[in-house]
Write an enzyme that holds these catalytic residues in place. Structure first.
Site, mmCIF file in Angstrom:
data_model
loop_
_atom_site.group_PDB
_atom_site.id
_atom_site.type_symbol
_atom_site.label_atom_id
_atom_site.label_comp_id
_atom_site.label_asym_id
_atom_site.label_seq_id
_atom_site.Cartn_x
_atom_site.Cartn_y
_atom_site.Cartn_z
ATOM 1 N N ASP A 159 0.863 -1.178 0.000
ATOM 2 C CA ASP A 159 0.000 0.000 0.000
ATOM 3 C C ASP A 159 0.902 1.231 0.000
ATOM 4 O OD1 ASP A 159 -1.871 2.033 0.460
ATOM 5 O OD2 ASP A 159 -2.995 0.851 1.933
ATOM 6 N N ARG A 183 -0.197 4.406 -0.320
ATOM 7 C CA ARG A 183 -0.926 5.635 0.014
ATOM 8 C C ARG A 183 -0.295 6.372 1.184
ATOM 9 N NH1 ARG A 183 -6.805 2.999 0.436
ATOM 10 N NH2 ARG A 183 -5.463 1.406 1.328
#
Length: 191
Positions: free
Chosen positions: A123, A125
């Site tokens: 991930d 983000r």
């Protein structure tokens, strides 16, 4: 961190009438989609929705993203609050790489395995714009619409009180079952 902001504008939608404001951070533009009564709410419902062009705009059945966004907009329209449209496509690997990850998923990889094979973290983000938007809109207490424990921890780390968590559960299908299982087993989502 330099962030540009738009003015607030009206946004009538099929879900109801909203107010909208855009924020530009580096080369990414994010949205705050607010119910008409947002400014009067002391504990708004908030959904931090990570962009998913294939699910949100094209109706992909490989994920639950588009359905979660639809549910959140309906819920916010009825109950008041805010959807932060967090434009970090494909867990922030971008659309081109997301389609490459889809091709790897077609060969049996799950979403995490595909991202790792492409040279990314599970991930990518980051949420600094979410902090900025919540501060700009003076949100210090909220009811969070999420299944993601990482988003809960992030909001709490900002000193923002979460008074309630509302699940964002949608239906499984034969195309998204592996995706949802990965979210639950690898990321610990509350599904």
């Amino acid at each position: 961190m330099e962030i540009e902001q738009s003015n607030i504008a009206n946004l009538p939608t099929k879900y109801g009438k909203f107010k909208i404001k855009a924020y530009k951070q580096n080369n990414q533009e994010h949205l705050a989609i607010m119910s008409e009564n947002f400014e009067s709410l002391k504990e708004p419902y908030v959904r931090i929705h990570s962009e998913c062009l294939t699910g949100d705009a094209l109706g992909s059945l490989k994920c639950d993203c588009g359905n979660q966004l639809n549910l959140a907009l309906q819920f916010i329209n009825q109950n008041g609050g805010l959807v932060i449209y967090h434009r970090q496509e494909g867990r922030n690997i971008g659309l081109l790489n997301k389609v490459n990850a889809y091709a790897l998923q077609d060969k049996g990889r799950n979403t995490v395995e595909a991202n790792l094979e492409l040279g990314f973290k599970d991930d990518e983000r980051e949420y600094s714009i979410v902090k900025y938007i919540l501060e700009d809109l003076k949100v210090d207490k909220l009811k969070l619409i999420t299944n993601n424990p990482k988003k809960i921890k992030y909001i709490e780390s900002l000193g923002i009180k979460i008074t309630q968590r509302i699940p964002a559960i949608t239906k499984k299908n034969i195309y998204n079952e592996n995706y949802l299982n990965t979210k639950k087993e690898y990321f610990g989502h509350y599904l």
